[in-house]
Design a protein around this motif. Structure first.
Motif, PDB file in Angstrom:
ATOM      1  N   ILE A  62       2.999 -59.295 -23.608  1.00 33.90           N
ATOM      2  CA  ILE A  62       3.578 -58.054 -23.720  1.00 33.90           C
ATOM      3  C   ILE A  62       2.410 -57.063 -23.423  1.00 33.90           C
ATOM      4  O   ILE A  62       1.303 -56.986 -23.640  1.00 33.90           O
ATOM      5  CB  ILE A  62       3.383 -57.744 -25.372  1.00 33.90           C
ATOM      6  N   GLY A  63       3.237 -56.041 -22.455  1.00 36.33           N
ATOM      7  CA  GLY A  63       2.329 -54.983 -21.813  1.00 36.33           C
ATOM      8  C   GLY A  63       2.043 -55.270 -20.485  1.00 36.33           C
ATOM      9  O   GLY A  63       0.905 -55.258 -20.041  1.00 36.33           O
ATOM     10  N   ALA A  64       3.007 -55.913 -19.654  1.00 41.01           N
ATOM     11  CA  ALA A  64       2.883 -56.495 -18.364  1.00 41.01           C
ATOM     12  C   ALA A  64       3.259 -55.533 -17.246  1.00 41.01           C
ATOM     13  O   ALA A  64       3.473 -56.063 -16.237  1.00 41.01           O
ATOM     14  CB  ALA A  64       3.524 -57.873 -18.103  1.00 41.01           C
ATOM     15  N   THR A  65       3.422 -54.406 -17.498  1.00 43.79           N
ATOM     16  CA  THR A  65       3.994 -53.436 -16.420  1.00 43.79           C
ATOM     17  C   THR A  65       2.843 -52.895 -15.741  1.00 43.79           C
ATOM     18  O   THR A  65       3.217 -52.237 -14.538  1.00 43.79           O
ATOM     19  CB  THR A  65       5.107 -52.385 -17.191  1.00 43.79           C
ATOM     20  N   VAL A  83       7.230 -67.248 -17.365  1.00 36.82           N
ATOM     21  CA  VAL A  83       6.508 -65.969 -17.750  1.00 36.82           C
ATOM     22  C   VAL A  83       7.605 -65.192 -18.343  1.00 36.82           C
ATOM     23  O   VAL A  83       8.586 -64.750 -17.703  1.00 36.82           O
ATOM     24  CB  VAL A  83       5.549 -65.169 -16.723  1.00 36.82           C
ATOM     25  N   ILE A  84       7.628 -64.614 -19.374  1.00 42.25           N
ATOM     26  CA  ILE A  84       8.344 -63.349 -19.979  1.00 42.25           C
ATOM     27  C   ILE A  84       7.536 -62.143 -20.188  1.00 42.25           C
ATOM     28  O   ILE A  84       6.563 -62.271 -20.740  1.00 42.25           O
ATOM     29  CB  ILE A  84       8.913 -63.539 -21.348  1.00 42.25           C
ATOM     30  N   ALA A  85       7.764 -61.298 -19.240  1.00 48.03           N
ATOM     31  CA  ALA A  85       7.127 -59.980 -19.073  1.00 48.03           C
ATOM     32  C   ALA A  85       7.725 -58.795 -19.771  1.00 48.03           C
ATOM     33  O   ALA A  85       8.924 -58.479 -19.817  1.00 48.03           O
ATOM     34  CB  ALA A  85       6.960 -59.549 -17.508  1.00 48.03           C
ATOM     35  N   ALA A  86       7.035 -58.309 -20.707  1.00 48.24           N
ATOM     36  CA  ALA A  86       7.433 -57.301 -21.654  1.00 48.24           C
ATOM     37  C   ALA A  86       6.601 -55.843 -21.521  1.00 48.24           C
ATOM     38  O   ALA A  86       5.581 -56.021 -21.335  1.00 48.24           O
ATOM     39  CB  ALA A  86       7.643 -57.821 -23.093  1.00 48.24           C
ATOM     40  N   GLY A  87       7.405 -54.941 -21.701  1.00 46.54           N
ATOM     41  CA  GLY A  87       6.688 -53.398 -21.496  1.00 46.54           C
ATOM     42  C   GLY A  87       7.662 -52.274 -21.790  1.00 46.54           C
ATOM     43  O   GLY A  87       9.005 -52.636 -21.552  1.00 46.54           O
ATOM     44  N   GLN A  90      12.571 -55.169 -21.941  1.00 43.06           N
ATOM     45  CA  GLN A  90      11.900 -53.841 -22.228  1.00 43.06           C
ATOM     46  C   GLN A  90      11.563 -53.920 -23.824  1.00 43.06           C
ATOM     47  O   GLN A  90      12.204 -54.190 -24.489  1.00 43.06           O
ATOM     48  CB  GLN A  90      12.955 -52.829 -21.993  1.00 43.06           C
ATOM     49  N   LEU A  91      10.169 -53.478 -24.039  1.00 43.66           N
ATOM     50  CA  LEU A  91       9.801 -53.545 -25.429  1.00 43.66           C
ATOM     51  C   LEU A  91       8.794 -52.223 -25.415  1.00 43.66           C
ATOM     52  O   LEU A  91       7.725 -52.424 -24.754  1.00 43.66           O
ATOM     53  CB  LEU A  91       9.165 -55.046 -25.508  1.00 43.66           C
ATOM     54  N   ASP A  92       8.841 -51.833 -26.516  1.00 46.95           N
ATOM     55  CA  ASP A  92       7.973 -50.708 -27.012  1.00 46.95           C
ATOM     56  C   ASP A  92       7.245 -51.158 -28.153  1.00 46.95           C
ATOM     57  O   ASP A  92       7.905 -51.088 -29.141  1.00 46.95           O
ATOM     58  CB  ASP A  92       8.639 -49.223 -26.943  1.00 46.95           C
ATOM     59  N   PHE A 132       0.734 -63.156 -25.492  1.00 44.89           N
ATOM     60  CA  PHE A 132      -0.496 -62.316 -25.133  1.00 44.89           C
ATOM     61  C   PHE A 132      -0.148 -61.035 -25.223  1.00 44.89           C
ATOM     62  O   PHE A 132       0.705 -60.422 -24.550  1.00 44.89           O
ATOM     63  CB  PHE A 132      -0.666 -62.756 -23.254  1.00 44.89           C
ATOM     64  N   ILE A 133      -1.115 -60.754 -26.167  1.00 40.67           N
ATOM     65  CA  ILE A 133      -0.673 -58.998 -26.523  1.00 40.67           C
ATOM     66  C   ILE A 133      -1.583 -58.250 -25.977  1.00 40.67           C
ATOM     67  O   ILE A 133      -2.685 -58.253 -25.919  1.00 40.67           O
ATOM     68  CB  ILE A 133      -0.800 -58.735 -27.862  1.00 40.67           C
ATOM     69  N   MET A 134      -0.975 -57.522 -24.586  1.00 37.00           N
ATOM     70  CA  MET A 134      -1.832 -56.612 -23.751  1.00 37.00           C
ATOM     71  C   MET A 134      -1.789 -55.227 -23.679  1.00 37.00           C
ATOM     72  O   MET A 134      -2.758 -54.570 -23.261  1.00 37.00           O
ATOM     73  CB  MET A 134      -1.369 -57.155 -22.229  1.00 37.00           C
TER      74      MET A 134
END
Length: 255
Positions: free
Chosen positions: A11-14, A32-36, A56-58, A83-85
């Motif tokens: 989370i926060g992978a952008t 890997v699941i990339a969220a951001g 997409q995740l805010d 993973f909370i980034m």
């Protein structure tokens, strides 16, 4: 520890460390699941890294956070690591109220501290229900151990993440869930790029991202690691563990 990670939500992978770790875990064959928030960056990553999934995740959209995370877990029941980034860092001078605003402070606290707490509340039950080892990775900072006056709000939020990580690890002691705290030093990422020059002079040069990653990824290969730190951050972690580790042991807290 890395061998136990099969499918990881970052989370926060952008950008910054989140993107770097997404690239790293993808390169080692993890799902890997990339969220951001930034859909353009997610699309760019997805086109570059075959097999990468994006969402997409805010994290500060608290009204929809629970439903969004529930949807992710439902879609990916085999998710074993989170993973909370996500992070936000602003220069704040409390001698000068014009340097910040109430909404800015609230946004920084929400992004860095409130969101990880809410995310953990929602994903820990899923991880506990997994049949095998599971991992929750939080991200604090060397500034959570040794606060620097330029970033008082950021310092406070990262100290909070450290305290939370220790307490949560103790709560989950004896379960299948491993809590790992990533403690970066000042690394060359976009997090603070806009305010490295300031009225008090230049911020010390950050550690190059590739140098940091070369060290940090080794921490994920260490079994039983609690904090992954290097450089300035490692000094703070060792001092904290040296001072408070015996106290935790004395009162029976396995944090």
């Amino acid at each position: 520890m890395s061998a136990n990670i099969k499918k990881i939500l970052i989370i926060g992978a952008t950008s910054g460390l989140g993107e770097a770790f997404a690239r790293h875990f993808h390169s080692t064959g993890k799902k890997v699941i990339a969220a951001g928030r930034r859909i353009d960056r997610l699309h760019a990553l997805q086109s570059e890294l075959p097999g990468l999934e994006t969402i997409q995740l805010d994290v500060t959209d608290f009204a929809n956070l629970e439903s969004n995370l529930t949807s992710i877990i439902t879609t990916h029941p085999d998710l074993d690591s989170v993973f909370i980034m996500s992070g936000k860092q602003d220069v704040t001078d409390f001698k000068n109220p014009a340097s910040t605003s109430s909404p800015s402070i609230i946004a920084e606290v929400n992004t860095n501290l409130v969101a990880p707490l809410l995310i953990s509340r929602l994903v820990v039950p899923h991880l506990l229900a997994r049949p095998g080892p599971a991992t929750l990775i939080t991200v604090s900072s060397g500034l959570g151990f040794v606060p620097v006056p330029r970033w008082p709000v950021y310092d406070a939020t990262k100290a909070g993440i450290h305290a939370f990580s220790v307490a949560l690890r103790a709560q989950l002691d004896g379960t299948n869930v491993n809590v790992v705290e990533l403690v970066p030093p000042h690394v060359d990422t976009p997090l603070d790029a806009l305010h490295r020059k300031h009225p008090g002079g230049e911020v010390p040069l950050p550690m190059p991202l590739d140098v940091y990653m070369a060290t940090a990824v080794k921490g994920f290969e260490t079994e039983g690691v609690k904090e992954i730190a290097t450089g300035f951050s490692e000094i703070g972690v060792k001092a904290w563990r040296g001072a408070f580790g015996p106290i935790l042991e004395h009162v029976g807290i396995r944090g």
